[in-house]
Design a protein around this motif. Structure first.
Motif, short mmCIF file in Angstrom:
data_model
loop_
_atom_site.label_atom_id
_atom_site.label_comp_id
_atom_site.label_asym_id
_atom_site.label_seq_id
_atom_site.Cartn_x
_atom_site.Cartn_y
_atom_site.Cartn_z
N VAL A 1 0.84 -1.20 0.00
CA VAL A 1 0.00 0.00 0.00
C VAL A 1 0.87 1.24 0.00
O VAL A 1 0.61 2.20 -0.74
N LEU A 2 1.90 1.25 0.82
CA LEU A 2 2.81 2.40 0.88
C LEU A 2 3.47 2.65 -0.47
O LEU A 2 3.57 3.80 -0.92
N LEU A 3 3.91 1.60 -1.12
CA LEU A 3 4.55 1.75 -2.42
C LEU A 3 3.56 2.24 -3.47
O LEU A 3 3.88 3.12 -4.29
N ALA A 4 2.34 1.73 -3.43
CA ALA A 4 1.31 2.18 -4.38
C ALA A 4 0.93 3.63 -4.15
O ALA A 4 0.76 4.40 -5.11
N GLU A 5 0.82 4.04 -2.88
CA GLU A 5 0.47 5.44 -2.60
C GLU A 5 1.61 6.37 -2.99
O GLU A 5 1.36 7.48 -3.48
N THR A 6 2.83 5.94 -2.80
CA THR A 6 3.97 6.76 -3.20
C THR A 6 3.96 6.97 -4.71
O THR A 6 4.28 8.06 -5.20
N ALA A 7 3.58 5.96 -5.46
CA ALA A 7 3.51 6.08 -6.92
C ALA A 7 2.44 7.09 -7.36
O ALA A 7 2.49 7.58 -8.49
N ARG A 8 1.50 7.40 -6.49
CA ARG A 8 0.42 8.34 -6.83
C ARG A 8 0.76 9.78 -6.42
O ARG A 8 -0.08 10.67 -6.58
N ARG A 9 1.96 10.01 -5.93
CA ARG A 9 2.37 11.34 -5.48
C ARG A 9 2.04 12.37 -6.57
O ARG A 9 2.32 12.16 -7.73
N GLY A 10 1.44 13.45 -6.13
CA GLY A 10 1.07 14.52 -7.05
C GLY A 10 -0.40 14.52 -7.41
O GLY A 10 -0.95 15.53 -7.82
N GLU A 11 -1.08 13.37 -7.27
CA GLU A 11 -2.52 13.32 -7.52
C GLU A 11 -3.25 14.01 -6.37
O GLU A 11 -2.72 14.10 -5.25
N PRO A 12 -4.48 14.49 -6.61
CA PRO A 12 -5.26 15.08 -5.50
C PRO A 12 -5.36 14.10 -4.33
O PRO A 12 -5.70 12.93 -4.50
N GLY A 13 -5.01 14.59 -3.15
CA GLY A 13 -5.03 13.76 -1.94
C GLY A 13 -3.71 13.03 -1.69
O GLY A 13 -3.55 12.39 -0.65
#
Length: 192
Positions: free
Chosen positions: A123-135
């Motif tokens: 989950v941490l790796l997936a959320e890091t990949a979304r950096r810059g998206e809203p939220g």
């Protein structure tokens, strides 16, 4: 847990490093406690606190947005971290999007799972990949069962915030912070 205003003032006099003050009542948080927490946050601001850690969920596992907004209002734009309550949220993505744009929110403290980093690493790796998206613009501070073995994967993914507690106190919470343990962590972070 929330320290006293006197403790915060004493620490502020002793050091000039950033200090994030926890807003979590010692007897827990229940409906109706927001007024008390708002008063405590105001006293901590008066004592010199300029950065905070907080986070509240409702019974449905969603962010208690009303409670967060009331407390954040008294912080007057101070930077703050939404703590590991995110790890118990019914829907992390919804929580992040609901908090998007909340004044001062600059960090999420998370293990990726209520069961710790061992379970939450994907989950941490997936959320890091979304950096810059809203939220997902906020800094990620990983903590909660974090081990040295997790550090390379986190750093390689772009996570640069590690929060250790027990790892800095290998002899237990009653023992002082171990300089040797902290040095091992510092070396691991510097080596990658």
């Amino acid at each position: 847990l929330t320290p006293s205003a006197a403790t915060v003032a004493e620490i502020r006099r002793a050091v000039d490093i950033p200090l994030r003050v926890m807003l979590r009542l010692t007897d827990g948080f229940a409906a109706g406690d927001v007024d008390r927490l708002v008063r405590v946050a105001g006293r901590l601001r008066e004592a010199g606190a300029e950065e905070f850690v907080l986070g509240f969920l409702g019974p449905d596992g969603g962010v208690d947005l009303a409670a967060v907004e009331r407390v954040v209002d008294v912080l007057e734009g101070c930077p703050w971290t939404f703590h590991r309550a995110i790890d118990r949220a019914a829907d992390r993505d919804t929580l992040r999007k609901q908090l998007d744009g909340t004044p001062g929110l600059d960090t999420y403290l998370t293990a990726g799972s209520a069961d710790g980093v061992d379970h939450g690493l994907p989950v941490l790796l997936a959320e890091t990949a979304r950096r810059g998206e809203p939220g997902y613009e906020q800094h990620l501070l990983v903590g909660g069962g974090l081990r040295l073995g997790h550090v390379p994967a986190l750093l390689n993914a772009g996570v640069d915030g590690c929060h250790i507690g027990g790892a800095a106190r290998p002899e237990g919470w009653e023992a002082p912070v171990s300089a040797e343990a902290v040095a091992r962590w510092r070396a691991a972070l510097d080596a990658t």
